[in-house]
Scaffold this motif. Sequence first.
Motif, mmCIF file in Angstrom:
data_model
loop_
_atom_site.group_PDB
_atom_site.id
_atom_site.type_symbol
_atom_site.label_atom_id
_atom_site.label_comp_id
_atom_site.label_asym_id
_atom_site.label_seq_id
_atom_site.Cartn_x
_atom_site.Cartn_y
_atom_site.Cartn_z
ATOM 1 N N ASP A 154 -9.538 1.887 -7.450
ATOM 2 C CA ASP A 154 -8.885 1.343 -6.253
ATOM 3 C C ASP A 154 -9.035 -0.179 -6.210
ATOM 4 O O ASP A 154 -8.076 -0.904 -5.934
ATOM 5 C CB ASP A 154 -9.536 1.991 -5.020
ATOM 6 N N HIS A 212 -6.470 9.831 -1.873
ATOM 7 C CA HIS A 212 -7.481 8.910 -1.331
ATOM 8 C C HIS A 212 -7.017 8.075 -0.132
ATOM 9 O O HIS A 212 -7.831 7.718 0.711
ATOM 10 C CB HIS A 212 -8.068 8.016 -2.438
ATOM 11 N N ASP A 213 -5.728 7.791 -0.044
ATOM 12 C CA ASP A 213 -5.254 6.944 1.068
ATOM 13 C C ASP A 213 -4.321 7.675 2.035
ATOM 14 O O ASP A 213 -3.552 7.016 2.743
ATOM 15 C CB ASP A 213 -4.524 5.704 0.502
ATOM 16 N N HIS A 225 0.835 -1.211 0.000
ATOM 17 C CA HIS A 225 0.000 0.000 0.000
ATOM 18 C C HIS A 225 0.864 1.253 0.000
ATOM 19 O O HIS A 225 0.605 2.192 0.743
ATOM 20 C CB HIS A 225 -0.925 0.003 1.228
ATOM 21 N N HIS A 255 0.987 2.308 -5.254
ATOM 22 C CA HIS A 255 -0.453 1.994 -5.286
ATOM 23 C C HIS A 255 -1.224 3.238 -5.728
ATOM 24 O O HIS A 255 -2.100 3.167 -6.590
ATOM 25 C CB HIS A 255 -0.927 1.516 -3.906
HETATM 26 FE FE LIG Z 1 -6.283 2.731 -2.147
#
Ligand SMILES: [Fe+2]
Length: 213
Positions: free
Chosen positions: A122, A52-53, A19, A23
């Motif tokens: 995603d 987003h993360d 992650h 990613h």
């Molecule tokens: Fe993600």
Amino acid sequence: MNPIEEEAKTYFANAKPTHDWTHVERVLQNALHIGKVEGADLEVLRVAALLHDIAREEDATNKGEGDTCHAKKGAEMARELMKPHGYENEFIEKVVHCIRTHRFRDDAKPETIEAKILYDADKLDALGAVGVARAYTFCGEHNQRLYSDFNAEHEVQKIADHSKHTPVVEFQMKLSKLKDRMLTVEGKRLAEQRHNFMVSFYKELQEEVEGKV
Ligand SMILES: [Fe+2]
Ligand SMILES: [Fe+2]
């Protein structure tokens, strides 16, 4: 590098390979591709994918919470992060909605085309050759075996002990179902293509393990 991208990247300094920043880069590429096909707002998608993360790593260190609220927390963090960059409020809220709903396991449902695309982009990163590579990286991180009983029937519940899990189980229980959860036409098309690759990968693996090929 764009200032938003530069800032987003700082949140991944200690991220694990499953992650990490790559990613985000892949999700961005997936999102832009689907966005062009579906006629979405590419700038909203670009910023949403990059951010987003951003709460993931922070939540992962708060044992367990990473699985439940990085979308919610990330949406709030992204709103504050975007403000000094001169974006209009309407733009900011569009991006916030995408990030808030990108997991879609609770009540936060993707309503806009951009939110649906980010969700699909995603999920696609868990499928195909990248999906296999990520599953085996996770496997290594958690001392899992390479495979388990290929023909086992699995309970729906999650296997809590990561060491008893394998990439084969992960595909059988979870990843093989992703193609049916896509929200856009192009996302579904890509998911089916990647799904088929994974089916043939695990079939080949089983045949090699059984000495058939
Ligand atoms: Fe993600
Ligand atoms: Fe996420």
